[in-house]
Design a protein around this motif. Sequence first.
Motif, PDB file in Angstrom:
ATOM      1  N   LEU A   1      -8.733   8.564   2.127  1.00 12.62           N
ATOM      2  CA  LEU A   1      -9.334   7.774   1.056  1.00 12.62           C
ATOM      3  C   LEU A   1      -8.577   6.452   0.958  1.00 12.62           C
ATOM      4  N   ASN A   2      -9.267   5.378   1.305  1.00  9.97           N
ATOM      5  CA  ASN A   2      -8.629   4.066   1.210  1.00  9.97           C
ATOM      6  C   ASN A   2      -8.918   3.481  -0.163  1.00  9.97           C
ATOM      7  N   LEU A   3      -7.998   3.707  -1.055  1.00  6.97           N
ATOM      8  CA  LEU A   3      -8.171   3.210  -2.412  1.00  6.97           C
ATOM      9  C   LEU A   3      -7.538   1.820  -2.514  1.00  6.97           C
ATOM     10  N   GLU A   4      -7.749   1.191  -3.627  1.00  7.37           N
ATOM     11  CA  GLU A   4      -7.299  -0.191  -3.766  1.00  7.37           C
ATOM     12  C   GLU A   4      -5.787  -0.329  -3.586  1.00  7.37           C
ATOM     13  N   GLN A   5      -5.051   0.514  -4.288  1.00 13.16           N
ATOM     14  CA  GLN A   5      -3.595   0.367  -4.289  1.00 13.16           C
ATOM     15  C   GLN A   5      -2.885   1.369  -3.386  1.00 13.16           C
ATOM     16  N   GLU A   6      -3.625   2.290  -2.854  1.00 12.79           N
ATOM     17  CA  GLU A   6      -2.964   3.339  -2.089  1.00 12.79           C
ATOM     18  C   GLU A   6      -3.912   4.000  -1.092  1.00 12.79           C
ATOM     19  N   THR A   7      -3.301   4.610  -0.125  1.00 10.91           N
ATOM     20  CA  THR A   7      -4.061   5.401   0.831  1.00 10.91           C
ATOM     21  C   THR A   7      -3.729   6.862   0.594  1.00 10.91           C
ATOM     22  N   VAL A   8      -4.758   7.649   0.403  1.00 13.13           N
ATOM     23  CA  VAL A   8      -4.550   9.070   0.156  1.00 13.13           C
ATOM     24  C   VAL A   8      -5.103   9.854   1.339  1.00 13.13           C
TER      25      VAL A   8
ATOM     26  N   GLU B   1       1.277   5.305   0.418  1.00  9.93           N
ATOM     27  CA  GLU B   1       0.620   6.362   1.181  1.00  9.93           C
ATOM     28  C   GLU B   1       0.959   7.714   0.596  1.00  9.93           C
TER      29      GLU B   1
ATOM     30  N   LEU C   1       0.826  -1.199   0.000  1.00  4.73           N
ATOM     31  CA  LEU C   1       0.000   0.000   0.000  1.00  4.73           C
ATOM     32  C   LEU C   1       0.866   1.257   0.000  1.00  4.73           C
TER      33      LEU C   1
END
Length: 181
Positions: free
Chosen positions: A52-59, A8, A6
């Motif tokens: 924002l918990n996205l599939e490949q990353e946390t923003v 960030e 993941l």
Amino acid sequence: MQNHHLKEHLYKILVIGDLGVGKTSIIKRYVHQNFSPNYRATIGVDFALKVLNLEQETVRLQLWDIAGQERFGNMTRVYYREAMGAFIVFDVTRPSTFEAVTKWKEDLDAKLSLSNGKHVAAVLLANKCDQGRDVLTNNGIKMEQFCQENGFVGWFETSAKMWTYPSRKGPRRDTCCRTVL
Ligand code: GDP
Ligand code: MG
């Protein structure tokens, strides 16, 4: 178990515009899903964090909400520093707040640029669209053209108050901060 793949990201995002246009309300709606009709001027600088918990990353969006400094020229470089983007907000019921938009944009661009020398991405938010769209329609303003001419990457009608609001073309559902931000 923790996902080590993941990525960030932390982005500083400015929310600027004249006093009372709804900057604080938009952020509250987006981050806390609520709205208060009571006017309460922000004091100091408010930060809100939207993750924002996205599939490949946390923003992580760190939203900077200015406070009682809502006059052009008053903003310091320190406040703008290291921002990745900005929302410039106006109130569709008050034309003067739309006229101020270009001044906010100029102030931003004069005080802040990315390391590659480019301007940060700025998005225009036409807020309080639950109240009517006088500024957008009466003055015959072509918003796409306005955005192009003034260096905005785009614009959205928003309401911090309502999720849905009537429009001339009939009801629309894609409202407000949920889709905007
Ligand atoms: P700020 O000074 O830009 O932070 O503005 P505030 O968020 O404090 O909002 C100013 C006033 O406008 C408050 O009374 C809010 O309740 C009201 N307000 C903000 N957004 C909206 C909106 O989308 N629709 C309506 N009807 N009122 C709003
Ligand atoms: Mg405020």
